[in-house]
Design a protein around this motif. Structure first.
Motif, PDB file in Angstrom:
ATOM      1  N   ASN A   4       0.794  -1.223   0.000  1.00 13.29           N
ATOM      2  CA  ASN A   4       0.000   0.000   0.000  1.00 13.29           C
ATOM      3  C   ASN A   4       0.830   1.278   0.000  1.00 13.29           C
ATOM      4  O   ASN A   4       0.447   2.262  -0.628  1.00 13.29           O
ATOM      5  CB  ASN A   4      -0.969  -0.023   1.181  1.00 13.29           C
ATOM      6  N   LEU A   8       1.318   0.893  -4.339  1.00  9.08           N
ATOM      7  CA  LEU A   8       0.164   1.721  -4.686  1.00  9.08           C
ATOM      8  C   LEU A   8       0.426   3.200  -4.408  1.00  9.08           C
ATOM      9  O   LEU A   8       0.157   4.055  -5.241  1.00  9.08           O
ATOM     10  CB  LEU A   8      -1.072   1.255  -3.913  1.00  9.08           C
ATOM     11  N   GLY A   9       0.951   3.499  -3.218  1.00 10.35           N
ATOM     12  CA  GLY A   9       1.208   4.885  -2.856  1.00 10.35           C
ATOM     13  C   GLY A   9       2.409   5.484  -3.559  1.00 10.35           C
ATOM     14  O   GLY A   9       2.559   6.703  -3.621  1.00 10.35           O
ATOM     15  N   VAL A  86       1.835  10.876   0.781  1.00  8.15           N
ATOM     16  CA  VAL A  86       1.151   9.585   0.864  1.00  8.15           C
ATOM     17  C   VAL A  86       0.521   9.458   2.246  1.00  8.15           C
ATOM     18  O   VAL A  86       1.148   9.808   3.258  1.00  8.15           O
ATOM     19  CB  VAL A  86       2.124   8.410   0.628  1.00  8.15           C
ATOM     20  N   LEU A  88      -1.550   6.472   4.599  1.00  7.42           N
ATOM     21  CA  LEU A  88      -2.058   5.110   4.781  1.00  7.42           C
ATOM     22  C   LEU A  88      -3.131   5.171   5.859  1.00  7.42           C
ATOM     23  O   LEU A  88      -2.856   5.512   7.010  1.00  7.42           O
ATOM     24  CB  LEU A  88      -0.927   4.168   5.199  1.00  7.42           C
ATOM     25  N   ARG A 108      -1.343  11.037  -2.595  1.00  7.45           N
ATOM     26  CA  ARG A 108      -2.064   9.770  -2.755  1.00  7.45           C
ATOM     27  C   ARG A 108      -2.578   9.279  -1.398  1.00  7.45           C
ATOM     28  O   ARG A 108      -1.782   9.102  -0.469  1.00  7.45           O
ATOM     29  CB  ARG A 108      -1.143   8.698  -3.355  1.00  7.45           C
ATOM     30  N   VAL A 110      -4.265   6.150   0.441  1.00 11.17           N
ATOM     31  CA  VAL A 110      -4.537   4.721   0.281  1.00 11.17           C
ATOM     32  C   VAL A 110      -5.390   4.273   1.458  1.00 11.17           C
ATOM     33  O   VAL A 110      -4.957   4.312   2.614  1.00 11.17           O
ATOM     34  CB  VAL A 110      -3.235   3.897   0.215  1.00 11.17           C
ATOM     35  N   ILE A 112      -7.235   1.404   3.493  1.00 10.79           N
ATOM     36  CA  ILE A 112      -7.160  -0.049   3.682  1.00 10.79           C
ATOM     37  C   ILE A 112      -8.139  -0.548   4.744  1.00 10.79           C
ATOM     38  O   ILE A 112      -8.127  -1.726   5.083  1.00 10.79           O
ATOM     39  CB  ILE A 112      -5.732  -0.483   4.051  1.00 10.79           C
ATOM     40  N   GLN A 133      -5.194  11.699  -5.475  1.00 15.37           N
ATOM     41  CA  GLN A 133      -5.702  10.369  -5.821  1.00 15.37           C
ATOM     42  C   GLN A 133      -6.153   9.654  -4.548  1.00 15.37           C
ATOM     43  O   GLN A 133      -5.453   9.688  -3.538  1.00 15.37           O
ATOM     44  CB  GLN A 133      -4.621   9.535  -6.499  1.00 15.37           C
ATOM     45  N   LEU A 135      -7.103   5.898  -3.345  1.00 15.51           N
ATOM     46  CA  LEU A 135      -6.942   4.509  -3.769  1.00 15.51           C
ATOM     47  C   LEU A 135      -7.486   3.570  -2.701  1.00 15.51           C
ATOM     48  O   LEU A 135      -7.124   3.675  -1.529  1.00 15.51           O
ATOM     49  CB  LEU A 135      -5.456   4.207  -4.006  1.00 15.51           C
ATOM     50  N   SER A 137      -7.792  -0.354  -1.256  1.00 15.44           N
ATOM     51  CA  SER A 137      -6.924  -1.528  -1.366  1.00 15.44           C
ATOM     52  C   SER A 137      -7.296  -2.611  -0.367  1.00 15.44           C
ATOM     53  O   SER A 137      -7.495  -2.338   0.818  1.00 15.44           O
ATOM     54  CB  SER A 137      -5.465  -1.108  -1.136  1.00 15.44           C
TER      55      SER A 137
END
Length: 202
Positions: A4, A8-9, A86, A88, A108, A110, A112, A133, A135, A137
């Protein structure tokens, strides 16, 4: 953590990263991975008051008490308004708006996990202007060939870090299998730091 943040990131050395929930197993791994693979990247980590010192002990530069501090405000002030590249996140709905405020241009996010819910309004104008973005995941539902590629990449780039000691799993407790209920209670109380392991007698 590897999938992630890095695949992805697309975190690169020198970029800033925000990791939510610094005491969890994925997140303690993420903190160490970023430290080992992107040593010039500033790490921001949210944590509960009881875990702040342990997160700092992992070498994290900026630890934010999410119960008493507005993480988006801290990120904005600390980065002179630039934000992080990024994020998470496993919280979901409640953190979407402040996450987007925390993201830099071309940032970005992400996602989860969705512990706070699955639906939240999106500021599309902010997302467009800052070219952000978002995303989503999960690992479990990916096709086997995708998982194989991820594992191969992980084996080549990350496993050597375990071998030479630069990364070590953070284990909170090892409990016998018959104490599985206790393990769940511990996890639900958010009192653990790192992984909770159930040992199976053979």
């Amino acid at each position: 953590a590897w999938l992630n943040i890095f695949r992805l990131g697309r975190l690169v050395d020198g970029e800033r990263v925000l990791i939510h929930g610094g005491g969890g197993g994925v997140n303690t791994a993420a903190v160490q991975l970023v430290g080992a693979l992107c040593p010039e990247s500033a790490r921001f980590v949210t944590a509960s008051p009881g875990k702040i010192d342990r997160v700092r002990a992992l070498g994290v530069e900026h630890v934010i008490d999410y119960r008493s501090e507005d993480f988006a405000a801290v990120v904005k002030e600390t980065t002179d308004g630039h934000g992080v590249d990024v994020i998470l996140d496993h919280i979901g709905a409640d953190y979407l708006a402040p996450n987007m405020k925390s993201l830099a241009v071309n940032g970005r996010l992400v996602v989860i996990g969705v512990t706070s819910g699955i639906k939240a309004p999106v500021n599309l104008a902010l997302m467009m202007v800052k070219r952000q973005q978002i995303l989503g995941s999960v690992l479990r539902s990916r096709p086997v060939d995708e998982k194989t590629t991820i594992i191969t990449d992980f084996s080549q780039r990350v496993l050597p870090l375990f071998a030479d000691g630069r990364i070590a799993p953070r284990i909170d407790q090892i409990l016998p299998l018959h104490d599985a209920a206790k393990a769940h209670e511990l996890m639900e109380s958010a009192g653990h730091f790192g992984k909770i392991i159930l040992a199976v007698d053979r």
